[in-house]
Design a protein around this motif. Structure first.
Motif, short mmCIF file in Angstrom:
data_model
loop_
_atom_site.label_atom_id
_atom_site.label_comp_id
_atom_site.label_asym_id
_atom_site.label_seq_id
_atom_site.Cartn_x
_atom_site.Cartn_y
_atom_site.Cartn_z
N GLY A 219 50.39 -50.17 20.31
CA GLY A 219 51.21 -49.63 19.24
C GLY A 219 51.32 -50.60 18.08
O GLY A 219 51.21 -50.22 16.91
N ARG A 220 51.50 -51.87 18.43
CA ARG A 220 51.60 -52.91 17.38
C ARG A 220 50.28 -53.00 16.62
O ARG A 220 50.25 -52.99 15.39
CB ARG A 220 51.96 -54.25 18.03
N ASP A 221 49.17 -53.04 17.34
CA ASP A 221 47.85 -53.14 16.71
C ASP A 221 47.53 -51.89 15.88
O ASP A 221 46.96 -51.98 14.79
CB ASP A 221 46.75 -53.32 17.77
N PHE A 222 47.91 -50.74 16.42
CA PHE A 222 47.62 -49.47 15.73
C PHE A 222 48.35 -49.43 14.40
O PHE A 222 47.78 -49.07 13.36
CB PHE A 222 48.04 -48.31 16.63
N ALA A 223 49.63 -49.81 14.42
CA ALA A 223 50.43 -49.81 13.18
C ALA A 223 49.87 -50.82 12.18
O ALA A 223 49.97 -50.63 10.97
CB ALA A 223 51.89 -50.10 13.50
N ALA A 224 49.28 -51.90 12.70
CA ALA A 224 48.71 -52.93 11.83
C ALA A 224 47.30 -52.56 11.37
O ALA A 224 46.68 -53.29 10.59
CB ALA A 224 48.70 -54.27 12.56
N GLY A 225 46.79 -51.44 11.89
CA GLY A 225 45.47 -50.97 11.47
C GLY A 225 44.31 -51.68 12.14
O GLY A 225 43.18 -51.62 11.66
N VAL A 226 44.57 -52.36 13.25
CA VAL A 226 43.49 -53.10 13.90
C VAL A 226 43.21 -52.63 15.33
O VAL A 226 42.54 -53.32 16.10
CB VAL A 226 43.79 -54.64 13.91
N ALA A 227 43.72 -51.44 15.69
CA ALA A 227 43.47 -50.93 17.05
C ALA A 227 42.19 -50.10 17.07
O ALA A 227 41.74 -49.62 16.03
CB ALA A 227 44.65 -50.08 17.51
N THR A 228 41.60 -49.97 18.25
CA THR A 228 40.35 -49.22 18.37
C THR A 228 40.60 -47.77 18.79
O THR A 228 39.66 -46.99 18.92
CB THR A 228 39.42 -49.89 19.42
N ILE A 229 41.85 -47.40 19.01
CA ILE A 229 42.16 -46.02 19.43
C ILE A 229 41.98 -45.06 18.26
O ILE A 229 41.93 -45.47 17.10
CB ILE A 229 43.59 -45.91 20.02
N ALA A 230 41.85 -43.77 18.58
CA ALA A 230 41.59 -42.76 17.55
C ALA A 230 42.77 -42.65 16.59
O ALA A 230 43.93 -42.83 16.98
CB ALA A 230 41.34 -41.41 18.22
N PRO A 231 42.48 -42.34 15.32
CA PRO A 231 43.57 -42.18 14.34
C PRO A 231 44.39 -40.93 14.63
O PRO A 231 43.94 -40.03 15.33
CB PRO A 231 42.84 -42.04 13.01
N LEU A 232 45.61 -40.89 14.09
CA LEU A 232 46.40 -39.66 14.12
C LEU A 232 45.74 -38.67 13.17
O LEU A 232 44.96 -39.05 12.31
CB LEU A 232 47.85 -39.95 13.68
N ASN A 233 46.04 -37.39 13.35
CA ASN A 233 45.43 -36.36 12.50
C ASN A 233 46.50 -35.37 12.04
O ASN A 233 46.66 -34.30 12.63
CB ASN A 233 44.31 -35.65 13.26
N PRO A 298 52.62 -44.19 13.46
CA PRO A 298 51.65 -45.02 14.19
C PRO A 298 52.32 -46.03 15.12
O PRO A 298 51.78 -46.33 16.19
CB PRO A 298 50.86 -45.72 13.07
N GLU A 299 53.48 -46.56 14.73
CA GLU A 299 54.17 -47.54 15.60
C GLU A 299 54.43 -46.96 16.99
O GLU A 299 54.43 -47.69 17.98
CB GLU A 299 55.51 -47.96 14.97
N TRP A 300 54.65 -45.66 17.05
CA TRP A 300 54.91 -44.99 18.33
C TRP A 300 53.64 -44.31 18.87
O TRP A 300 53.68 -43.60 19.86
CB TRP A 300 56.02 -43.94 18.16
N ILE A 301 52.52 -44.53 18.22
CA ILE A 301 51.24 -43.87 18.55
C ILE A 301 51.46 -42.37 18.72
O ILE A 301 51.18 -41.78 19.76
CB ILE A 301 50.56 -44.45 19.81
N ALA A 302 51.93 -41.73 17.65
CA ALA A 302 52.19 -40.29 17.77
C ALA A 302 52.24 -39.60 16.41
O ALA A 302 52.91 -40.06 15.49
CB ALA A 302 53.52 -40.05 18.49
N GLY A 303 51.51 -38.48 16.33
CA GLY A 303 51.84 -37.47 15.34
C GLY A 303 53.09 -36.83 15.90
O GLY A 303 53.03 -36.12 16.89
N PHE A 304 54.25 -37.15 15.30
CA PHE A 304 55.53 -36.90 15.96
C PHE A 304 56.16 -35.62 15.44
O PHE A 304 56.50 -35.51 14.26
CB PHE A 304 56.47 -38.09 15.73
N GLY A 305 56.34 -34.64 16.32
CA GLY A 305 56.91 -33.35 15.92
C GLY A 305 58.09 -32.94 16.77
O GLY A 305 58.20 -33.35 17.94
#
Ligand SMILES: O=C(O)CCc1cccc(O)c1O
Ligand SMILES: [Fe+2]
Length: 314
Positions: A219-233, A298-305
């Protein structure tokens, strides 16, 4: 009896890897509104669809769907542990209707559930024992998965059962939307992880901490833009919200499982819980979505609804 719906994303990174305070405030307000909506509806029973993340259900016996007549929360990520207040009679009634419909659901007298159920119950009704519940597990991570059309049919069968319960039923879906947290995949996991995916119940505290740390770091890496996981859409998420609100749920039948992964990440399959909840709702007739919250977090790794809905003919 009237029915109502609330669907929400969950994320155990809430409170562990937080976005800006303004974002948290917006989410808090949305949950406050959902709680007010639910309190006003005053459900006798929560029928809840949620996934598991290899904390309660494993590859030693992985069903596509499972209805719990009794359920235990494992208490991962600091969620409430222990038994849910399951309405056993209602669970049997729902299972009978679903099986009669030709949807071969599994059934458990001791289902083990994780934050997918517990976090949603805690956020929406206060605790895992606040309102009698029928927990329905929907496999959303463990390949192979059946087509999403079957999830829609499961939801419809559950909706028919709910109509015969003589209770005010709130359908809840927990998960999604687009997101790709680092949940291990059996096919690509090293041997020792494979073993944990097959039979990983009751991990040591060290094992649990290591798993949770991996996701928090991601989650930290994703929010910082350096994670390898898929982007939110967010575009995909908005389309899904539109389809669910439209009432024409058959549209999802043409969405392949591969397209979910390609467009919205592996864990986007968790929106199966939303599709089931809306399908259950559709049995009572036309419905109206009364609130929609959406935000990429992104901090929560979620398209949050978060959505709520009521029947129009209520
Ligand atoms: O611990 C895990 O395996 C995944 C945790 C997790 C993270 C972000 C969004 C989710 O929906 C979720 O479940
Ligand atoms: Fe999840």
């Amino acid at each position: 009896m009237p029915v109502a719906l609330c669907t929400m994303s969950h994320s155990p990174l809430m409170g562990r890897n937080d976005p800006a305070q303004t974002v948290i405030d917006d989410v808090d307000t949305a949950f406050e509104n959902a709680r007010t909506f639910i309190a006003h509806f005053a459900p006798d029973l929560v029928v809840m669809f949620a996934p598991d993340h290899y904390n309660g259900v494993y590859y030693d016996l992985m069903p596509p769907f499972c209805i719990g007549a009794a359920a235990q929360s494992v208490g991962d990520y600091g969620t409430e542990a222990g038994p849910l207040d399951v309405d056993r009679d209602a669970a049997y009634t729902v299972a009978r209707e679903v099986l009669s419909s030709g949807v071969d659901v599994a059934f458990s007298e001791r289902m083990h559930v994780d934050h997918g159920f517990a976090q949603a119950l805690q956020l929406l009704v206060g605790s895992i024992t606040a309102v009698p519940t029928v927990p329905i597990f929907i496999n959303s991570v463990a390949e192979p998965l059946g087509p999403v059309s079957r999830v829609r049919l499961l939801g419809e069968a559950v909706g028919r059962a709910a109509a015969n319960l003589d209770k005010r039923v709130l359908f809840v879906g927990s998960g999604g939307l687009s997101h790709d947290p680092p949940v291990p995949q059996f096919a690509t996991a090293p041997a020792e992880v494979k073993e944990k995916l097959i039979d990983g119940r009751n991990p040591t505290e060290a094992e649990r901490n290591a798993r949770e740390k991996r996701v928090i770091d991601a989650g930290r890496d994703f929010a910082a833009g350096v994670a390898t996981i898929a982007p939110l859409n967010p575009q995909w998420d908005r389309t899904l919200l539109d389809v669910l609100a439209s009432g024409y749920l058959e549209q999802v039948d043409s969405w392949t499982n591969e397209s979910f992964v390609e467009q919205a990440g592996h864990s986007s399959h968790e929106v199966r819980t939303w599709i089931a909840a809306y399908a259950a709702m559709s049995v009572a007739g036309k419905y109206r979505v009364t609130s929609t919250f959406y935000r990429e977090i992104p901090e929560w790794i979620a398209g949050f609804g978060i959505t709520t809905a009521v029947s129009i003919d209520e």
